[in-house]
Design a protein around this motif. Sequence first.
Motif, short mmCIF file in Angstrom:
data_model
loop_
_atom_site.label_atom_id
_atom_site.label_comp_id
_atom_site.label_asym_id
_atom_site.label_seq_id
_atom_site.Cartn_x
_atom_site.Cartn_y
_atom_site.Cartn_z
N UNK A 40 -13.71 91.84 -23.16
CA UNK A 40 -13.05 91.06 -22.09
C UNK A 40 -13.57 89.64 -21.94
N UNK A 41 -14.81 89.40 -22.36
CA UNK A 41 -15.42 88.09 -22.11
C UNK A 41 -14.96 87.01 -23.10
N UNK A 42 -14.26 87.40 -24.17
CA UNK A 42 -13.71 86.37 -25.05
C UNK A 42 -12.50 85.69 -24.41
N UNK A 43 -12.06 86.23 -23.27
CA UNK A 43 -10.98 85.60 -22.50
C UNK A 43 -11.48 85.03 -21.18
N UNK A 44 -12.79 84.91 -21.04
CA UNK A 44 -13.37 84.41 -19.79
C UNK A 44 -12.97 82.95 -19.55
N UNK A 45 -12.87 82.58 -18.27
CA UNK A 45 -12.46 81.20 -17.93
C UNK A 45 -13.49 80.17 -18.37
N UNK A 46 -14.76 80.57 -18.40
CA UNK A 46 -15.83 79.65 -18.81
C UNK A 46 -15.91 79.61 -20.33
N UNK A 47 -15.66 78.45 -20.96
CA UNK A 47 -15.67 78.39 -22.43
C UNK A 47 -17.02 78.73 -23.04
N UNK A 48 -18.11 78.45 -22.33
CA UNK A 48 -19.43 78.78 -22.85
C UNK A 48 -19.64 80.30 -22.89
N UNK A 49 -19.13 80.97 -21.88
CA UNK A 49 -19.22 82.44 -21.87
C UNK A 49 -18.40 83.01 -23.01
N UNK A 50 -17.20 82.45 -23.23
CA UNK A 50 -16.38 82.90 -24.36
C UNK A 50 -17.13 82.73 -25.67
N UNK A 51 -17.79 81.59 -25.82
CA UNK A 51 -18.51 81.32 -27.07
C UNK A 51 -19.66 82.31 -27.26
N UNK A 52 -20.43 82.57 -26.19
CA UNK A 52 -21.53 83.52 -26.30
C UNK A 52 -21.01 84.92 -26.64
N UNK A 53 -19.94 85.33 -25.98
CA UNK A 53 -19.36 86.64 -26.28
C UNK A 53 -18.90 86.70 -27.73
N UNK A 54 -18.30 85.63 -28.22
CA UNK A 54 -17.83 85.59 -29.60
C UNK A 54 -18.98 85.71 -30.59
N UNK A 55 -20.10 85.08 -30.27
CA UNK A 55 -21.27 85.12 -31.15
C UNK A 55 -21.81 86.55 -31.26
N UNK A 56 -21.93 87.23 -30.13
CA UNK A 56 -22.50 88.57 -30.16
C UNK A 56 -21.51 89.60 -30.68
N UNK A 57 -20.24 89.37 -30.47
CA UNK A 57 -19.24 90.23 -31.10
C UNK A 57 -19.33 90.09 -32.63
N UNK A 58 -19.50 88.87 -33.09
CA UNK A 58 -19.66 88.64 -34.53
C UNK A 58 -20.88 89.39 -35.07
N UNK A 59 -21.97 89.38 -34.31
CA UNK A 59 -23.18 90.09 -34.73
C UNK A 59 -22.94 91.59 -34.82
N UNK A 60 -22.20 92.13 -33.84
CA UNK A 60 -21.90 93.56 -33.85
C UNK A 60 -21.00 93.91 -35.04
N UNK A 61 -19.94 93.13 -35.24
CA UNK A 61 -18.96 93.43 -36.28
C UNK A 61 -19.63 93.40 -37.66
N UNK A 62 -20.61 92.51 -37.83
CA UNK A 62 -21.29 92.42 -39.13
C UNK A 62 -22.05 93.71 -39.46
N UNK A 63 -22.34 94.53 -38.45
CA UNK A 63 -23.07 95.78 -38.67
C UNK A 63 -22.14 96.98 -38.79
#
Length: 300
Positions: free
Chosen positions: A196-219
């Motif tokens: 849900x946080x990749x759709x957050x209103x705060x762009x920095x929160x979206x970016x952080x969520x995207x980074x950690x989602x990427x880390x999870x998907x890589x595993x």
Amino acid sequence: MEKMALRPIDNALPITPERLKKHVKVVSAPIQKQSEFGVNDENKAPLPPSSTIDYVSSEDLKPVSDPVSMIQGLIQGLDSKDWTEVCESLNNARRFALYHSSLLLPLLEKVMLVVVKAMKNPRSALCKTAIMASSDIFNAFGDQLLDSTDAFDNLLLQLLLKASQDKKFVCEEADRALNVIVNSMTPLPLLNKLKPYVSHANPRVRAKAAIYISNFVSKMGMEEMSEFGLISLVQMAAELLNDRLPEAREAARRTVISIYEAYTTGSEEHKQPEEWHNFCQSSLPPIFAQSMVKITASFQ
């Protein structure tokens, strides 16, 4: 009429040096008090002029000497009005998490609520101590935290917010805590929590969520991606490719590559380039499908 409107200047009270001195004294006293103590209300107790907090690394924390007796007072200390006592109690909670986790488990949800509250506090020292406590709690309990749904969701949101702010030492500590989550919890349920946080209103929160989602998907392998929903995962990555912040876009590109690598190693059929093209075109609008294929072209 004119005579009534004009008053003789001699009727004005003289401004003597003594009068000016008294006036300045009345105004300057509260200003000096506010600057020195940080309070406006004279009825409130002033803050201590200096309070230092030691940030103790997890490796330097020692077991509690009498954990059974001490656990009884832990919540009381966490509920204290004295922020320095709350910091001390948070460090004690960390000691319980690391060395006496079975005693802390029944109180875990309450402790997590206090950790979230402390993260919201404007005092950076209290906020950082709470973030450090969250890291030790993640390491100790891992997937067990998912049972405390609301408490964990609030904690995850606060970490994303703190990792997105400008105070560097708080931001770095929150990043470390989020990395602990990646390493201590099962990817699939965490991916659902982060989505849900990749759709957050705060762009920095979206970016952080995207980074950690990427880390999870890589595993994750193809089986886990399919369980999450491969099309949903691809659509999420495709949307982030057009995000405002470059950090989010770069994380989305890494996610796309991880999906592609898992997809093409799944079967001989999927190794064919046209199979990946067909999958993207059937799952995404044409412009997004084209972006996905362009990113993975160098891997074919």
